[in-house]
Write a protein that holds these residues in place. Sequence first.
Motif, PDB file in Angstrom:
ATOM      1  N   UNK A 147      -4.289  13.255   2.240  1.00 32.10           N
ATOM      2  CA  UNK A 147      -3.754  12.196   1.391  1.00 32.10           C
ATOM      3  C   UNK A 147      -2.430  12.600   0.754  1.00 32.10           C
ATOM      4  N   UNK A 148      -2.312  13.873   0.373  1.00 35.13           N
ATOM      5  CA  UNK A 148      -1.072  14.348  -0.232  1.00 35.13           C
ATOM      6  C   UNK A 148       0.066  14.349   0.784  1.00 35.13           C
ATOM      7  N   UNK A 149      -0.247  14.752   2.024  1.00 37.80           N
ATOM      8  CA  UNK A 149       0.765  14.749   3.071  1.00 37.80           C
ATOM      9  C   UNK A 149       1.218  13.328   3.388  1.00 37.80           C
ATOM     10  N   UNK A 150       0.268  12.398   3.421  1.00 33.56           N
ATOM     11  CA  UNK A 150       0.600  10.992   3.661  1.00 33.56           C
ATOM     12  C   UNK A 150       1.522  10.489   2.557  1.00 33.56           C
ATOM     13  N   UNK A 151       1.198  10.829   1.323  1.00 35.61           N
ATOM     14  CA  UNK A 151       1.965  10.335   0.183  1.00 35.61           C
ATOM     15  C   UNK A 151       3.402  10.843   0.198  1.00 35.61           C
ATOM     16  N   UNK A 152       3.579  12.139   0.441  1.00 36.47           N
ATOM     17  CA  UNK A 152       4.953  12.651   0.400  1.00 36.47           C
ATOM     18  C   UNK A 152       5.742  12.225   1.630  1.00 36.47           C
TER      19      UNK A 152
END
Length: 340
Positions: free
Chosen positions: A302-307
Amino acid sequence: MTLPIYGLTDLRTVLKRNDMLRVVRDACIQHSQNNVISAKSGELLFQEPPGDCHVRLGYLRGGETFVVKLAMGFYENPSRGLETNNGLMLVFSSQTGKIVAIFNDEGWLTSWRTAAAGALAAKAGAPSQVTALGILGTGHQAEHQAHWAAHILGTHRVFIWGRDPAKATQLAEKLVHHGLTAHAVATVEDVFEHCNVVITCTPSTQAIVPVSVVKPGTHIVALGADSLGKQELDPQILALARVIMTDDHRQCAERGELVHALRAGLVANTADISLGQVLAGNIPGRISADDVTVADLTGLAAQDIAIATLAVGLVQAMASGDANNVHTPSSSPNQSLNKQ
């Protein structure tokens, strides 16, 4: 057709710390609300020389893109004059499968999202009065955590411990040069003597923090154990903790600090709470001043998707000459959770 490839310089130009903190916070919340579709992380481990490669992929429900990320760490690289980390991100349309962007970020995006997650987790369980920030580790992530967590905690006092005292001293001097009051100390016990918030970010495969050094009121953020076999904390610390926050229960029960406490029978499988729910304000990360609290982080797709979503909008705006009028996508297809 020319592939839309963006390098480290492009990303450094457009991405700012406060934006990263915001979208990583929102990503943790979205993950805790089951709004992220992601496959189990892939992992390759290397022994000679020691290293690892992680593959993460996923998308936000209703989102326009999906992301595939490769992140590598080879821990003897600094002795060869090379960076420890490397990697890239691939961003695709979730409607057509067409590639939207390639981020040849050399592992920098992963480093920054980890720094953001660590800082947010530090704040989530920190006591009301932070005496000082402790960092166990001397690599690039240790440096990031010192800057990011000190910023979000509102402290300038940092104590550094590393297995190589010379590297600890070098990092402390570097942090002083950038405005922090930093000290290298000789032992892990020294860090816990001075600090009530401690972040561990080493590639250790055995516990380096004994339960005996942890005082009442201490908050620990454990970042290093993100692969099978890694460990930084004595499992008794999790048994002592009144609050255990995990970024993802399943991952932490397989490869984080939680797995060691579970295997030893020291905590129940239901002992932890979701970091995302704490960040959303639904569950307290600390109940009383004397609580020992632990945040166990293994990293989220989710963090990778967000950034990646944030970066796509920013670099495309930069390429079109409209970098000052960028619409930052909400982490939710329906509403923004960034209320604070």
